[in-house]
Design a protein around this motif. Structure first.
Motif, PDB file in Angstrom:
ATOM      1  N   GLN A  62      -6.599   9.648  -0.542  1.00 15.43           N
ATOM      2  CA  GLN A  62      -7.399  10.060   0.611  1.00 15.43           C
ATOM      3  C   GLN A  62      -7.920   8.873   1.410  1.00 15.43           C
ATOM      4  O   GLN A  62      -8.154   8.984   2.609  1.00 15.43           O
ATOM      5  N   HIS A  63      -8.122   7.738   0.730  1.00 16.21           N
ATOM      6  CA  HIS A  63      -8.704   6.560   1.392  1.00 16.21           C
ATOM      7  C   HIS A  63      -7.867   5.318   1.074  1.00 16.21           C
ATOM      8  O   HIS A  63      -8.315   4.411   0.368  1.00 16.21           O
ATOM      9  N   LEU A 115     -13.831   2.635  -3.750  1.00 19.72           N
ATOM     10  CA  LEU A 115     -13.390   3.885  -4.383  1.00 19.72           C
ATOM     11  C   LEU A 115     -14.232   4.191  -5.611  1.00 19.72           C
ATOM     12  O   LEU A 115     -14.590   5.334  -5.865  1.00 19.72           O
ATOM     13  N   MET A 170     -17.401   5.817  -4.812  1.00 10.25           N
ATOM     14  CA  MET A 170     -17.243   7.201  -4.374  1.00 10.25           C
ATOM     15  C   MET A 170     -17.022   8.157  -5.540  1.00 10.25           C
ATOM     16  O   MET A 170     -17.147   9.373  -5.375  1.00 10.25           O
ATOM     17  N   ASP A 221      -7.120   2.710   2.721  1.00  9.31           N
ATOM     18  CA  ASP A 221      -7.569   1.422   3.248  1.00  9.31           C
ATOM     19  C   ASP A 221      -8.827   0.887   2.567  1.00  9.31           C
ATOM     20  O   ASP A 221      -9.214  -0.249   2.811  1.00  9.31           O
ATOM     21  N   LEU A 222      -9.449   1.701   1.715  1.00  7.64           N
ATOM     22  CA  LEU A 222     -10.663   1.249   1.041  1.00  7.64           C
ATOM     23  C   LEU A 222     -10.330   0.354  -0.150  1.00  7.64           C
ATOM     24  O   LEU A 222      -9.282   0.499  -0.782  1.00  7.64           O
ATOM     25  N   ARG A 227       0.827  -1.198   0.000  1.00  8.71           N
ATOM     26  CA  ARG A 227       0.000   0.000   0.000  1.00  8.71           C
ATOM     27  C   ARG A 227       0.870   1.261   0.000  1.00  8.71           C
ATOM     28  O   ARG A 227       0.597   2.220  -0.727  1.00  8.71           O
ATOM     29  N   LEU A 243      -8.755   9.983  -4.758  1.00  8.61           N
ATOM     30  CA  LEU A 243      -9.546   9.128  -3.864  1.00  8.61           C
ATOM     31  C   LEU A 243      -8.675   8.032  -3.258  1.00  8.61           C
ATOM     32  O   LEU A 243      -8.799   7.705  -2.081  1.00  8.61           O
ATOM     33  N   ARG A 244      -7.781   7.462  -4.057  1.00 11.79           N
ATOM     34  CA  ARG A 244      -6.882   6.414  -3.557  1.00 11.79           C
ATOM     35  C   ARG A 244      -5.977   6.967  -2.464  1.00 11.79           C
ATOM     36  O   ARG A 244      -5.757   6.330  -1.437  1.00 11.79           O
ATOM     37  N   GLU A 292       1.020   4.085  -2.919  1.00  4.47           N
ATOM     38  CA  GLU A 292       0.789   5.493  -2.594  1.00  4.47           C
ATOM     39  C   GLU A 292       1.924   6.352  -3.148  1.00  4.47           C
ATOM     40  O   GLU A 292       1.687   7.408  -3.740  1.00  4.47           O
TER      41      GLU A 292
END
Length: 130
Positions: A61-62, A70, A73, A64-65, A30, A58-59, A34
């Motif tokens: 900002q989140h 995503l 969203m 862990d989702l 992860r 979105l990736r 990032e």
């Protein structure tokens, strides 16, 4: 006379490769994703297409989702396949941009080819005929 069961075998303990190791690997993966996403957004700057920018932000900002979450969203909502493809294209565009920037900064050089020493022969290529 009854059936006799074999004696239990004592086995040496293996190192713990359970959930903790998987969590560590996922966390490392992860973090790498990032970093690639941040680098890609930086490389593309204002030239980044809006749909790719939205998926990337979105990736970031989140983290862990899931990709599916995503996608839900996004505006408009997208499938997980679409979001995954957009993140992949973002990285491809950034890599292409970085290659182009690296090539424009260098003088054009003819590619060098390996030439065998005189007297040496290369083995013939084998081709299959069907």
């Amino acid at each position: 006379m009854g059936v006799r069961l074999p004696e239990p075998v004592e086995r040496p303990l293996r190192p713990a490769t359970g959930q903790a190791t998987l969590d560590s690997l996922n966390s490392q993966r992860r973090a790498e994703q990032e970093e690639r996403t941040r680098r890609a957004l930086g490389a593309l700057g204002d030239d980044c297409p809006a749909n790719l920018r939205q998926a990337a932000l979105l990736r970031l900002q989140h983290p862990d989702l899931s990709v599916e979450a995503l996608g839900l969203m996004c505006d408009p909502p997208r499938t997980r396949h679409a979001v995954n493809g957009q993140l992949r294209r973002l990285n491809q565009l950034a890599e292409q941009r970085e290659r182009e920037a690296g090539q424009s900064g260098r003088h054009a050089q003819a590619p060098t080819t390996h030439r065998p020493e005189p007297g040496l022969t290369l083995p013939a290529s084998r081709s299959r005929s069907r």
